[in-house]
Write a protein that holds these residues in place. Structure first.
Motif, mmCIF file in Angstrom:
data_model
loop_
_atom_site.group_PDB
_atom_site.id
_atom_site.type_symbol
_atom_site.label_atom_id
_atom_site.label_comp_id
_atom_site.label_asym_id
_atom_site.label_seq_id
_atom_site.Cartn_x
_atom_site.Cartn_y
_atom_site.Cartn_z
ATOM 1 N N ASN A 491 0.822 -1.222 0.000
ATOM 2 C CA ASN A 491 0.000 0.000 0.000
ATOM 3 C C ASN A 491 0.853 1.268 0.000
ATOM 4 O O ASN A 491 0.364 2.355 -0.289
ATOM 5 N N SER A 492 2.122 1.130 0.372
ATOM 6 C CA SER A 492 3.042 2.271 0.387
ATOM 7 C C SER A 492 3.813 2.411 -0.922
ATOM 8 O O SER A 492 4.501 3.396 -1.128
ATOM 9 N N TYR A 493 3.744 1.387 -1.771
ATOM 10 C CA TYR A 493 4.664 1.333 -2.905
ATOM 11 C C TYR A 493 4.207 2.189 -4.084
ATOM 12 O O TYR A 493 3.089 2.038 -4.588
ATOM 13 N N PHE A 494 5.070 3.077 -4.512
ATOM 14 C CA PHE A 494 4.804 3.927 -5.683
ATOM 15 C C PHE A 494 6.013 3.816 -6.607
ATOM 16 O O PHE A 494 7.120 4.202 -6.232
ATOM 17 N N PRO A 495 5.798 3.273 -7.813
ATOM 18 C CA PRO A 495 6.931 3.017 -8.705
ATOM 19 C C PRO A 495 7.743 4.285 -8.972
ATOM 20 O O PRO A 495 7.169 5.359 -9.145
ATOM 21 N N GLY A 496 9.050 4.122 -9.000
ATOM 22 C CA GLY A 496 9.928 5.252 -9.300
ATOM 23 C C GLY A 496 10.383 5.997 -8.063
ATOM 24 O O GLY A 496 11.479 6.534 -8.035
ATOM 25 N N ARG A 497 9.539 6.033 -7.041
ATOM 26 C CA ARG A 497 9.894 6.783 -5.828
ATOM 27 C C ARG A 497 10.287 5.869 -4.677
ATOM 28 O O ARG A 497 11.128 6.227 -3.866
ATOM 29 N N SER A 498 9.623 4.717 -4.578
ATOM 30 C CA SER A 498 9.931 3.806 -3.479
ATOM 31 C C SER A 498 11.263 3.125 -3.740
ATOM 32 O O SER A 498 11.811 3.175 -4.848
ATOM 33 N N GLY A 499 11.787 2.468 -2.712
ATOM 34 C CA GLY A 499 13.096 1.832 -2.811
ATOM 35 C C GLY A 499 13.079 0.565 -3.652
ATOM 36 O O GLY A 499 12.057 0.203 -4.261
ATOM 37 N N ASP A 500 14.247 -0.136 -3.660
ATOM 38 C CA ASP A 500 14.378 -1.422 -4.356
ATOM 39 C C ASP A 500 14.125 -2.579 -3.400
ATOM 40 O O ASP A 500 13.516 -3.571 -3.763
ATOM 41 N N LEU A 501 14.617 -2.430 -2.180
ATOM 42 C CA LEU A 501 14.375 -3.412 -1.127
ATOM 43 C C LEU A 501 13.795 -2.672 0.078
ATOM 44 O O LEU A 501 14.029 -1.462 0.234
ATOM 45 N N PHE A 502 13.073 -3.423 0.919
ATOM 46 C CA PHE A 502 12.391 -2.804 2.060
ATOM 47 C C PHE A 502 12.685 -3.623 3.307
ATOM 48 O O PHE A 502 12.450 -4.833 3.320
ATOM 49 N N VAL A 503 13.212 -2.939 4.313
ATOM 50 C CA VAL A 503 13.613 -3.618 5.550
ATOM 51 C C VAL A 503 12.508 -3.452 6.588
ATOM 52 O O VAL A 503 12.152 -2.333 6.961
ATOM 53 N N LEU A 504 11.956 -4.587 7.028
ATOM 54 C CA LEU A 504 10.971 -4.558 8.124
ATOM 55 C C LEU A 504 11.703 -4.849 9.422
ATOM 56 O O LEU A 504 12.291 -5.923 9.577
ATOM 57 N N PRO A 505 11.704 -3.900 10.376
ATOM 58 C CA PRO A 505 12.340 -4.197 11.665
ATOM 59 C C PRO A 505 11.459 -5.120 12.488
ATOM 60 O O PRO A 505 10.270 -5.274 12.213
ATOM 61 N N LYS A 506 12.057 -5.731 13.505
ATOM 62 C CA LYS A 506 11.234 -6.447 14.482
ATOM 63 C C LYS A 506 10.408 -5.427 15.245
ATOM 64 O O LYS A 506 10.785 -4.251 15.330
ATOM 65 N N PRO A 507 9.284 -5.868 15.858
ATOM 66 C CA PRO A 507 8.497 -4.922 16.658
ATOM 67 C C PRO A 507 9.362 -4.281 17.745
ATOM 68 O O PRO A 507 10.199 -4.952 18.354
ATOM 69 N N TYR A 508 9.166 -3.006 17.960
ATOM 70 C CA TYR A 508 9.870 -2.212 18.984
ATOM 71 C C TYR A 508 11.353 -2.004 18.692
ATOM 72 O O TYR A 508 12.109 -1.613 19.568
ATOM 73 N N TRP A 509 11.773 -2.287 17.462
ATOM 74 C CA TRP A 509 13.129 -1.939 17.042
ATOM 75 C C TRP A 509 13.055 -0.676 16.198
ATOM 76 O O TRP A 509 12.335 -0.604 15.209
ATOM 77 N N LEU A 510 13.804 0.332 16.615
ATOM 78 C CA LEU A 510 13.800 1.650 15.973
ATOM 79 C C LEU A 510 14.762 1.661 14.790
ATOM 80 O O LEU A 510 15.936 1.327 14.933
ATOM 81 N N LEU A 511 14.263 2.057 13.617
ATOM 82 C CA LEU A 511 15.148 2.254 12.458
ATOM 83 C C LEU A 511 15.952 3.527 12.693
ATOM 84 O O LEU A 511 15.392 4.591 12.909
ATOM 85 N N ASP A 512 17.273 3.413 12.653
ATOM 86 C CA ASP A 512 18.101 4.579 12.967
ATOM 87 C C ASP A 512 19.257 4.705 11.982
ATOM 88 O O ASP A 512 20.029 3.771 11.799
ATOM 89 N N GLY A 513 19.375 5.847 11.364
ATOM 90 C CA GLY A 513 20.424 6.079 10.376
ATOM 91 C C GLY A 513 21.650 6.792 10.908
ATOM 92 O O GLY A 513 22.541 7.157 10.144
ATOM 93 N N THR A 514 21.716 6.998 12.212
ATOM 94 C CA THR A 514 22.879 7.691 12.776
ATOM 95 C C THR A 514 24.159 6.935 12.422
ATOM 96 O O THR A 514 24.202 5.709 12.565
ATOM 97 N N PRO A 515 25.209 7.637 11.966
ATOM 98 C CA PRO A 515 26.470 6.953 11.665
ATOM 99 C C PRO A 515 26.931 6.124 12.861
ATOM 100 O O PRO A 515 26.799 6.549 14.007
ATOM 101 N N LEU A 516 27.479 4.938 12.590
ATOM 102 C CA LEU A 516 27.871 4.028 13.667
ATOM 103 C C LEU A 516 28.862 4.708 14.600
ATOM 104 O O LEU A 516 29.758 5.412 14.154
ATOM 105 N N GLY A 517 28.658 4.520 15.891
ATOM 106 C CA GLY A 517 29.562 5.098 16.884
ATOM 107 C C GLY A 517 29.154 6.480 17.359
ATOM 108 O O GLY A 517 29.725 7.007 18.309
ATOM 109 N N LYS A 518 28.180 7.100 16.694
ATOM 110 C CA LYS A 518 27.712 8.422 17.133
ATOM 111 C C LYS A 518 26.410 8.285 17.925
ATOM 112 O O LYS A 518 25.623 7.381 17.656
ATOM 113 N N PRO A 519 26.169 9.202 18.902
ATOM 114 C CA PRO A 519 24.911 9.128 19.654
ATOM 115 C C PRO A 519 23.729 9.608 18.810
ATOM 116 O O PRO A 519 23.889 10.469 17.941
#
Ligand SMILES: [Zn+2]
Length: 595
Positions: A491-519
């Protein structure tokens, strides 16, 4: 001038993606809506009855609370005395409302509420996404048209150009104006461009947001004298020096003084009271001050005042048509990112918002008339508890580090013949590969399997979906082979704009893009297909609404079709449905009118 710095705005956008990253129509003189005696052609007295139009609301009001979990209503209702209480107790309360898609973010939620369509239809797939052609991140409202420019009130000179050009279908408000001969005035306010713009649509009489310490709009929307006056009379900086203190006795709060894992704005600590005095506590408003202000109840009050001024200045609800007023209250989102859902800050800002909404409804009662307007209140998404806080329960909670996902993918491809880096960007759940890489992978099952396996070994990953698994959504809407999460990504997928692969986290796991080692620069976030992000309130009150509690599962995409039914117009998409159970039947006023 750029007080609320662009760094701050990007931080706001990115931490939601888990990345480190008018000329206005004053009382239109000609309208098809109820012909008054003066307008009606004189003799042939039998005709006018057949020409009468069923009654419609004079004003449609859309209220969105940015990041309001559905359970906040259940938890805190007893402490409310104002507008939120009135909505729940005198309106229609949908207790099982949830977004049916994965990308539970601000731009996506507001576009869904506004259009009645899902992101797979309206195309606003995230707050920002990787533009494959431009090879850069673009925000959902950024407009590359050189003739478009943002415009500041009270002498401000904002950067950028923001419009709804990327929104693939019209908003309810646009359809209302178009289908009722233009008599409708469209006015929206928010701290965020992606909320004010998406609620309004591609064009509007006014769409106003907050940037760089000032109220701004952009060229397709024009400017309004009353906003200029308000921006001069009571600018955000007038709140400098105020203090946000608890409004209830300490014993009334559910949670401890210090939210575990919270990351407050610069200049604040973890406990009340929170002073609005910038980073150092002295001197002039700085960028830290505007971050504090946006994270305080004072910003909600400023938006409410603007909405009330709009009603007065434009006489909304007193023209020949149906007017549209929308406000998105952004501050709950900022507070939630900083302090998490289990905080005194969240509880208190809702107590204050309840008072603001009580004032707004009292103003509408007086100027438009109780029963002449209809209100819907909802939220664009919920939020996950701060992982460090959730871990206390013993549950499996944590942080899914997106740079780790990239590391694993690059490493997996080392034994295959792929240029580095293979990944162009990971933004929230969406993995975008460098040009040509995904096409090559799709034809190379060994390498593809190596990549998928590598992602699955990153701590916190529950599943990975491929774009081609999501593309055929219309063919298999109820396929029993799809998990709810799979359907949500579709339902979220829109061709051209959405990604190639989609990562589903486990429940209560926060997706975080902070560079490794930084707070982390924030406490928690949202954006995944779990009920804590998807479940939001939907409350309706006023014209045509049958009060009560409703338990059938619905989505916020049902709000626009319901408004459309009340106004007698048609939307382009049927993703959402009319909330018929909460509509008064029969439409008494429709009797004996149409042939
Ligand atoms: Zn957010």
């Amino acid at each position: 001038m750029a007080m609320l710095s662009s760094r701050f705005m990007w931080k706001r956008i990115l931490f939601q993606r888990g990345m480190a990253v008018a000329a206005f129509f004053l009382a239109c003189s000609i309208s098809f809506v109820p012909r008054t005696a003066a307008q009606a052609p004189p003799p042939l007295a039998a005709a006018p009855k057949a020409l009468q139009t069923p009654a419609r609301p004079k004003l449609v009001v859309l209220l969105v609370v940015d990041q309001m979990r559905g359970d906040y209503v259940d938890k805190f209702l007893g402490q409310w005395t104002g507008g939120l209480k009135r909505l729940v107790e005198e309106g229609a309360w949908f207790r099982d409302a949830a977004y049916p898609y994965a990308a539970t973010e601000t731009c996506v939620g507001h576009s869904t509420i506004s259009t009645g369509a899902f992101p797979s239809t309206h195309g606003m797939v995230a707050n920002a996404w990787w533009d494959r052609k431009e090879q850069k991140m673009v925000t959902c409202t950024s407009d590359p048209d050189p003739s478009v420019k943002n415009i500041g009130y009270a002498g401000a000179t904002p950067k950028g150009a923001d419009t709804a050009w990327r929104m693939a279908v019209p908003s309810f408000a646009e359809e209302l104006k178009f289908q009722t001969s233009g008599a409708t005035r469209i006015v929206t306010f928010s701290l965020k461009a992606r909320a004010a713009i998406t609620m309004a649509g591609h064009k509007a009489d006014a769409a106003t947001w907050f940037d760089g310490g000032a109220w701004v709009t952009s060229s397709p929307y024009g400017t309004m004298p009353f906003i200029e006056e308000q921006a001069k009379a009571h600018p955000a900086k007038a709140d400098f020096g105020k203090t946000w203190s608890l409004s209830l006795p300490a014993s009334a709060y559910w949670y401890g003084e210090k939210a575990l894992g919270a990351v407050p704005p610069d200049g604040w600590d973890l406990t009340f009271p929170h002073p609005l005095r910038g980073k150092t506590g002295v001197g002039e408003p700085d960028s830290a001050y505007y971050e504090q202000w946006a994270s305080s109840p004072y910003a909600d009050t400023a938006l409410t005042e603007l909405a009330e001024k709009a009603v007065d200045a434009l006489k909304l609800g007193n023209s020949n048509g149906t007017d549209f007023l929308a406000v998105s209250y952004s501050s709950v989102d900022y507070v939630g990112h900083e302090f998490g859902p289990r905080s005194r800050e969240i509880q208190d800002i809702l107590v204050r918002l309840d008072k603001d909404l009580g004032n707004l409804f009292a103003h509408l009662d007086q100027r438009v008339g109780r029963g002449n307007y209809v209100v819907a209140l909802s939220a664009d998404h919920g939020v996950v508890p701060i992982p460090e806080d959730m871990q206390k329960t013993g549950a499996d909670a944590g942080v899914l580090h997106l740079p780790k996902v990239q590391e694993h993918i690059e490493k997996a491809l080392e034994s295959f013949n792929y240029a580095k880096p293979a990944v162009a960007r990971i933004s929230g759940s969406d993995v975008y590969f460098a040009t040509g890489v995904y096409e090559k992978l799709a034809a190379d099952s060994n390498a593809m399997n190596a990549v998928l396996d590598a992602i699955r070994t990153v701590p916190g990953v529950a599943a990975v979906y491929r774009a081609e698994e999501l593309r055929d959504r219309p063919a298999t809407p109820q396929s029993s082979t799809q998990s709810p999460a799979h359907r949500a990504f579709a339902n979220s997928y829109f061709p051209g704009r959405s990604g190639d692969l989609f990562v589903l986290p486990k429940p209560y796991w926060l997706l975080d893009g902070t560079p490794l080692g930084k707070p982390r620069s924030y406490g928690t976030g949202h954006g995944v297909p779990y009920n804590y992000d998807q479940h939001v309130p939907v409350l309706l009150i006023g014209f045509g609404i049958q009060p009560g509690q409703y338990f059938q599962p619905i989505t916020p995409a049902d709000i626009a079709p319901t408004f459309a039914a009340l106004c007698g117009i048609t939307l382009s998409s049927r993703d959402g449905h009319v909330l018929s159970e909460a509509l008064k039947k029969p439409l008494a006023s429709a009797k004996n009118t149409n042939p």
